[in-house]
Every structure is written in structure tokens, then in C-alpha cells.
Write a protein that holds these residues in place. Structure first.
Motif, mmCIF file in Angstrom:
data_model
loop_
_atom_site.group_PDB
_atom_site.id
_atom_site.type_symbol
_atom_site.label_atom_id
_atom_site.label_comp_id
_atom_site.label_asym_id
_atom_site.label_seq_id
_atom_site.Cartn_x
_atom_site.Cartn_y
_atom_site.Cartn_z
ATOM 1 N N PRO A 80 -35.591 -26.612 -77.381
ATOM 2 C CA PRO A 80 -34.508 -27.595 -77.536
ATOM 3 C C PRO A 80 -34.948 -28.812 -78.332
ATOM 4 C CG PRO A 80 -35.493 -27.793 -75.365
ATOM 5 C CD PRO A 80 -36.160 -26.614 -76.023
ATOM 6 N N ASP A 81 -34.013 -29.401 -79.073
ATOM 7 C CA ASP A 81 -34.225 -30.677 -79.743
ATOM 8 C C ASP A 81 -33.805 -31.755 -78.751
ATOM 9 O OD1 ASP A 81 -33.965 -33.045 -81.215
ATOM 10 O OD2 ASP A 81 -33.439 -31.993 -83.053
ATOM 11 N N ALA A 82 -34.781 -32.336 -78.061
ATOM 12 C CA ALA A 82 -34.476 -33.235 -76.942
ATOM 13 C C ALA A 82 -33.618 -34.423 -77.366
ATOM 14 C CB ALA A 82 -35.773 -33.714 -76.294
ATOM 15 N N ASP A 83 -33.915 -35.028 -78.515
ATOM 16 C CA ASP A 83 -33.135 -36.184 -78.966
ATOM 17 C C ASP A 83 -31.692 -35.795 -79.234
ATOM 18 O OD1 ASP A 83 -35.327 -37.856 -78.776
ATOM 19 O OD2 ASP A 83 -35.859 -37.679 -80.899
ATOM 20 N N GLY A 282 -40.056 -25.708 -69.128
ATOM 21 C CA GLY A 282 -40.341 -27.128 -68.984
ATOM 22 C C GLY A 282 -39.614 -27.962 -70.032
ATOM 23 N N LEU A 283 -39.503 -27.430 -71.245
ATOM 24 C CA LEU A 283 -38.791 -28.146 -72.302
ATOM 25 C C LEU A 283 -37.315 -28.322 -71.945
ATOM 26 C CD1 LEU A 283 -40.332 -26.418 -75.470
ATOM 27 C CD2 LEU A 283 -40.936 -28.633 -74.496
ATOM 28 N N TYR A 284 -36.711 -27.274 -71.374
ATOM 29 C CA TYR A 284 -35.309 -27.384 -70.985
ATOM 30 C C TYR A 284 -35.131 -28.235 -69.733
ATOM 31 C CZ TYR A 284 -33.178 -24.498 -74.533
ATOM 32 O OH TYR A 284 -32.706 -24.044 -75.750
ATOM 33 N N ASP A 285 -36.095 -28.206 -68.822
ATOM 34 C CA ASP A 285 -36.032 -29.116 -67.676
ATOM 35 C C ASP A 285 -35.936 -30.555 -68.159
ATOM 36 O OD1 ASP A 285 -36.137 -27.132 -65.768
ATOM 37 O OD2 ASP A 285 -38.311 -27.256 -65.483
#
Length: 300
Positions: A80-83, A282-285
Motif C-alpha cells: 500500500p501507498d500509506a500517504d 504489517g504494511l496494511y495494518d
């Protein structure tokens, strides 16, 4: 409840199952691949190619093998692109109203630097801008700093013109919502969000009151990540003021977050070995760890 499955390339699945120590359990890979409708032969050929490309090393054979990532192979296109996601949820919560400013970018790069020209175009599209006409792009969000940084890295800043306007007109169109409907492919974007919403809703129903196996949980999580990525990657995140009534994006993102929370809350599978989740999870969490919607943002 029956539901269609997203199309996930075998290579992407391997990357999605990389754990914190850089390994992929082949037995788990084959099981999840089977649940996704892939054949063992597909998996074997994919692993063979990844090893030949020196992206992974393989210890052991068949389902008892362990793949070890040679480089950072966390999750491929599913990361995912968190921003981007945080901004989406801010918009959904009414925390990022549009100020009425259009952000325009024009560039002219000679054919001799075609790769640079293509990179600028891809950057603008990735950031949610859309072409108005040849070499002129418009965005509704303030992305100039990101465009400038990319242009500098390509040694092409002198070829880019930056402009803002509050009175954009294309032909006879001046109404912002009508302009957005003409400039961006809103029907296609909405269809992807509808698919994400349908998948997330069906996923929640399918695990309600059940205890899926570890492989089934992994499969659902990878599918959700694939659907979410497919919906969000081409979404320019236009402000609600520019979108049609009952835009499906807000509902789809809410259901996706609810589905992820439901998967995360499942009790451990009885008797199953305790393993750390893939890095992707973890990235999606982190990406879904956003404040609850706090204000109106148009019809949901």
C-alpha cells in the motif's frame, strides 16, 4: 455467499507471502495458490523463474522447500501507498475539503529523452493528475512538490511548467464537477470501488461465526489486498466536491478496513504452528490504522 476472485499473478502471490525473515514457506505457498485456483505446475514454473532471476534462493524441494528473498521482495504491486491511503481516509472523514484550486503541469521533453518524458507522465498519472490535452495535465490535489522532486531526480525540472488556477475552463465547461467528469474516467474508477466493496462485504459475511484455517486467512487477506490495490492505485482521490452523489469510494474503503479488522481479530487456528505474518500484512495494518471518520464527506 458466492463471490468472484480477483486475478492475482503467481509471481505477485510469492512476493505477498514473504515473511519478516525474508522467507516463503513453499507448503503454504502451494496451499494458498490452490485456494486461488492456481495449479501446482504454475507455482513450480514461477518459483523456477524467480530463482533463475536470482530474486530468491530455494532450499529443499516441492512443498517442503523454503524460498529466501535475495533482495527486498516484500509484496510487489500489492504494497500500500500509506500517504495515498491516509489522504483518502482524511477526505472520507471530511478533513480535507477542496479549496477550489486546480494544479496544472505542462512539459515538453524531446524525443531524444523519451524515457524521461515517459517517467514524468507516469509520475503525474500516479499522483492523480489527468491529461487535458497534449503535454498539459491537471490535478485537484496539491502535488506540485512531489512533481518537482521527481522532475529534479530526472534532471528535467527546466522542462516542466507549474501553474494554479481557480477558473479552469475546457471548451464551454466551467463547472468543477462537470470538468472532473470529463477529465477523469470516473465510471471505471467507480466500478473498481464497487468491486472492492462487494468483495469486502462478502469476505466479512464468509468469516462471520467461522474459524478459517491459516491458509484460508492468508488467501482472504491477499485477495483483499489485491482488490484494494486495484481500486486505489488508479484513484486520483478527487475531493468529494468534485464527485457524483453516492460515490462508492468512501463505502468501499470503510468496508475494506472493516474486513481487515475482522480478519485480524480471528482467534488462532487450533493446533496450528505460530508463525509471524507476511510483511505485507504489517504494511496494511499501518495503512488502515487511521482515525475513524469524524465528519460528513457527502453521501456514502
Amino acid at each position: 455467499m458466492s463471490r468472484s476472485r480477483p486475478e492475482i499473478p503467481t509471481r505477485l502471490l510469492v512476493h505477498a507471502l514473504v515473511r519478516a525473515d525474508g522467507t516463503v514457506d513453499a507448503g503454504e505457498l502451494y496451499t494458498v495458490a490452490g485456494l486461488l485456483g492456481m495449479t501446482d505446475q504454475q507455482v513450480r514454473l514461477c518459483v523456477k523463474r524467480l530463482v533463475a532471476e536470482e530474486r530468491f534462493r530455494q532450499d529443499g524441494r516441492g512443498r517442503k522447500a523454503v524460498l529466501r528473498a535475495v533482495s527486498d521482495a516484500t509484496s510487489g504491486a500489492l504494497a500500500p501507498d500509506a500517504d495515498h491511503i491516509r489522504h483518502a481516509y482524511r477526505q472520507d472523514g471530511g478533513l480535507a475539503p477542496w479549496d477550489g484550486t486546480w494544479h496544472l503541469f505542462a512539459f515538453a521533453v524531446p524525443e531524444a529523452r523519451r524515457a524521461v518524458r515517459d517517467a514524468l507522465r507516469e509520475t503525474l498519472l500516479h499522483l492523480g493528475a489527468a491529461p487535458v490535452q497534449g503535454g498539459l495535465y491537471v490535478a485537484a490535489n496539491p502535488i506540485a512538490d512531489l512533481v518537482e522532486a521527481r522532475a529534479r531526480s530526472l534532471d528535467a525540472l527546466d522542462s516542466v511548467t507549474f501553474l494554479t488556477s481557480t477558473d479552469l475552463r475546457v471548451g464551454d465547461l466551467t463547472d468543477p464537477a462537470q470538468l472532473a467528469a470529463q477529465i477523469w474516467p470516473l465510471d471505471a474508477i467507480a466500478a473498481r470501488h464497487e468491486r472492492l466493496a462487494a468483495f469486502a462485504e462478502a469476505c466479512i459475511e464468509s468469516i462471520d461465526g467461522t474459524t478459517p484455517t491459516g491458509a484460508e486467512r492468508l488467501t482472504l487477506a491477499v485477495e483483499l489486498a489485491a482488490e484494494f490495490s486495484d481500486a486505489m492505485t488508479p484513484d486520483p482521490l478527487l475531493p468529494p466536491e468534485l464527485l457524483p452523489p453516492h460515490w462508492p469510494g468512501r463505502r468501499a474503503r470503510r468496508l475494506a478496513r472493516d474486513c481487515w479488522a475482522a480478519l485480524s481479530a480471528l482467534p488462532p487456528e487450533p493446533g496450528a504452528p505460530v508463525r509471524p505474518p507476511p510483511r505485507l500484512f504489517g504494511l496494511y495494518d499501518d495503512a488502515f490504522a487511521v482515525p475513524e471518520e469524524t465528519g460528513p464527506a457527502g453521501p456514502a
